[in-house]
Design a protein around this motif. Sequence first.
Motif, PDB file in Angstrom:
ATOM      1  N   ALA A 258       0.769  -1.385  -0.185  1.00  0.00           N
ATOM      2  CA  ALA A 258      -0.073  -0.039  -0.058  1.00  0.00           C
ATOM      3  C   ALA A 258       0.739   1.288  -0.007  1.00  0.00           C
ATOM      4  O   ALA A 258       0.523   2.220  -0.607  1.00  0.00           O
ATOM      5  N   ILE A 259       1.916   1.198   0.804  1.00  0.00           N
ATOM      6  CA  ILE A 259       2.916   2.376   0.644  1.00  0.00           C
ATOM      7  C   ILE A 259       3.470   2.460  -0.706  1.00  0.00           C
ATOM      8  O   ILE A 259       3.687   3.683  -1.182  1.00  0.00           O
ATOM      9  N   GLU A 260       3.791   1.405  -1.281  1.00  0.00           N
ATOM     10  CA  GLU A 260       4.463   1.339  -2.476  1.00  0.00           C
ATOM     11  C   GLU A 260       3.345   1.999  -3.538  1.00  0.00           C
ATOM     12  O   GLU A 260       3.937   2.981  -4.411  1.00  0.00           O
ATOM     13  N   ASP A 261       2.455   1.739  -3.362  1.00  0.00           N
ATOM     14  CA  ASP A 261       1.125   2.158  -4.360  1.00  0.00           C
ATOM     15  C   ASP A 261       0.898   3.460  -4.172  1.00  0.00           C
ATOM     16  O   ASP A 261       0.982   4.308  -5.274  1.00  0.00           O
ATOM     17  N   ARG A 262       0.905   4.208  -2.942  1.00  0.00           N
ATOM     18  CA  ARG A 262       0.764   5.637  -2.842  1.00  0.00           C
ATOM     19  C   ARG A 262       1.886   6.392  -3.455  1.00  0.00           C
ATOM     20  O   ARG A 262       1.677   7.386  -3.938  1.00  0.00           O
ATOM     21  N   LEU A 263       3.051   5.896  -2.873  1.00  0.00           N
ATOM     22  CA  LEU A 263       4.157   6.536  -3.324  1.00  0.00           C
ATOM     23  C   LEU A 263       4.278   6.677  -4.778  1.00  0.00           C
ATOM     24  O   LEU A 263       4.895   7.450  -5.576  1.00  0.00           O
ATOM     25  N   ARG A 264       4.129   5.559  -5.575  1.00  0.00           N
ATOM     26  CA  ARG A 264       4.186   5.372  -6.904  1.00  0.00           C
ATOM     27  C   ARG A 264       3.343   6.495  -7.423  1.00  0.00           C
ATOM     28  O   ARG A 264       3.757   7.164  -8.659  1.00  0.00           O
ATOM     29  N   ARG A 265       2.157   6.587  -7.191  1.00  0.00           N
ATOM     30  CA  ARG A 265       1.341   7.733  -7.685  1.00  0.00           C
ATOM     31  C   ARG A 265       1.641   9.082  -7.338  1.00  0.00           C
ATOM     32  O   ARG A 265       0.819  10.023  -7.589  1.00  0.00           O
ATOM     33  N   ALA A 266       2.203   9.250  -6.143  1.00  0.00           N
ATOM     34  CA  ALA A 266       2.671  10.479  -5.743  1.00  0.00           C
ATOM     35  C   ALA A 266       3.817  11.128  -6.460  1.00  0.00           C
ATOM     36  O   ALA A 266       4.217  12.400  -6.288  1.00  0.00           O
ATOM     37  N   THR A 267       4.683  10.234  -7.078  1.00  0.00           N
ATOM     38  CA  THR A 267       5.954  10.547  -7.711  1.00  0.00           C
ATOM     39  C   THR A 267       6.173  10.040  -9.212  1.00  0.00           C
ATOM     40  O   THR A 267       5.123   9.518  -9.744  1.00  0.00           O
ATOM     41  N   LYS A 268       7.270  10.636  -9.856  1.00  0.00           N
ATOM     42  CA  LYS A 268       7.508  10.378 -11.291  1.00  0.00           C
ATOM     43  C   LYS A 268       8.674   9.347 -11.067  1.00  0.00           C
ATOM     44  O   LYS A 268       9.402   9.454 -10.356  1.00  0.00           O
ATOM     45  N   GLU A 269       9.151   8.722 -12.382  1.00  0.00           N
ATOM     46  CA  GLU A 269      10.234   8.220 -12.690  1.00  0.00           C
ATOM     47  C   GLU A 269      11.473   9.214 -12.844  1.00  0.00           C
ATOM     48  O   GLU A 269      11.232  10.249 -13.233  1.00  0.00           O
ATOM     49  N   LEU A 270      12.437   9.179 -12.340  1.00  0.00           N
ATOM     50  CA  LEU A 270      13.614  10.066 -12.423  1.00  0.00           C
ATOM     51  C   LEU A 270      13.941  10.148 -13.720  1.00  0.00           C
ATOM     52  O   LEU A 270      14.139   9.145 -14.441  1.00  0.00           O
ATOM     53  N   PRO A 271      14.161  11.317 -14.332  1.00  0.00           N
ATOM     54  CA  PRO A 271      14.516  11.627 -15.742  1.00  0.00           C
ATOM     55  C   PRO A 271      15.921  11.049 -15.945  1.00  0.00           C
ATOM     56  O   PRO A 271      16.784  11.367 -15.101  1.00  0.00           O
TER      57      PRO A 271
END
Length: 341
Positions: A327-340
């Motif tokens: 669940a933590i991973e899921d929220r953080l994934r949608r709060a962040t972007k992949e590093l350019p």
Amino acid sequence: MRTRIEPADSGLPEAAELIRCGEIVAFPTETVYGLGGDAGNPIAVSRIYQAKGRPGNNPLIVHVPDVAAAQDCSAQFPAVAAVLAQRFWPGPLTLVLQRNERICPAVSAGRNTVAIRCPNHPIAQALLRGSGRPIAAPSANASGHTSPTTAQHVYDELAGRIGLILNGGPCSVGLESTVVDVTGIYPVILRPGAISQAMLAQCLAAAGMAMEVAALPSPAEKAIRDDLKSPGLLESHYAPRTVAYRFYASDLRGFNTYLRRKPNERIGLLCFEDFVAPTTVAKKRVLPSNAEACAKVLYSALRELDAVRCDVLLVQFPESIDGVWLAIEDRLRRATKELPL
Ligand code: AMP
Ligand code: MG
């Protein structure tokens, strides 16, 4: 509109009255703070969408005091729902059921299903019982933004747009509920939360229901995303206002390249206890390495970093996806972007 934060106990009678009158009120639950209104009153429901700026296609969770009230709001309460509710209610589990006419269509964003949860929080329970209404309550934040886990967070998000916030202190779970669709032939997790797939499967097995619990599909699986069943799965959600990039401690190539290329940026870092942070970061918040403890402070930490107005936030990802980490991973994934790169 002037927004007041009231101690939960003294503010409760007024809050219950406001709910009965079709007004909206922010209140604490064990997951995050909710923005509640009478789920049977279309005016109250439209006020919720309006205050949050929430798109009309993103349905709301209805809160009820007990299983009987959940049955009153649903057209069918299948055996699987009864077993899960018996084990996990009151608690951070939301069940998607067939809706009945007591619930406004707008709550369900026009669907024939309704998401129902029985919260395990004395203030939420008192508000439900005091108002005598099922309360539709999404998280009390501006749409798409980080969920609030204190009354002050709600104020920072919605001041001027709502009248009353009941202050019940920080939320004990800190992440939104696990959402499970029980309208099909087997249960499907639409959003991971503190109640994990393993806990759900174990509960059903113990009740003699040899049944698969389907896990949330990876957001990366575009084919599935195109056929979204639950808007809480939207790719970008729960986001801070500062642009945020994710990285893994097990692969720091992108992280190091970023620091090298942008030596003048003010960097906010969200990382776990054992991460050795570069001294150049402007602001750092450290997360506990225990999943439950991490969930509890995750949104506060994101907000604190966001408030510092850095140029960018770099967010360390958990390496595990066991239990609450998913669940933590899921929220953080949608709060962040992949590093350019
Ligand atoms: P929030 O209250 O902001 O945590 O968001 C509620 C989430 O619950 C939505 O974004 C959906 O993911 C989920 N949800 C609510 N109602 C339904 C429904 N009828 N069917 C599927 N998912 C739902
Ligand atoms: Mg929300």
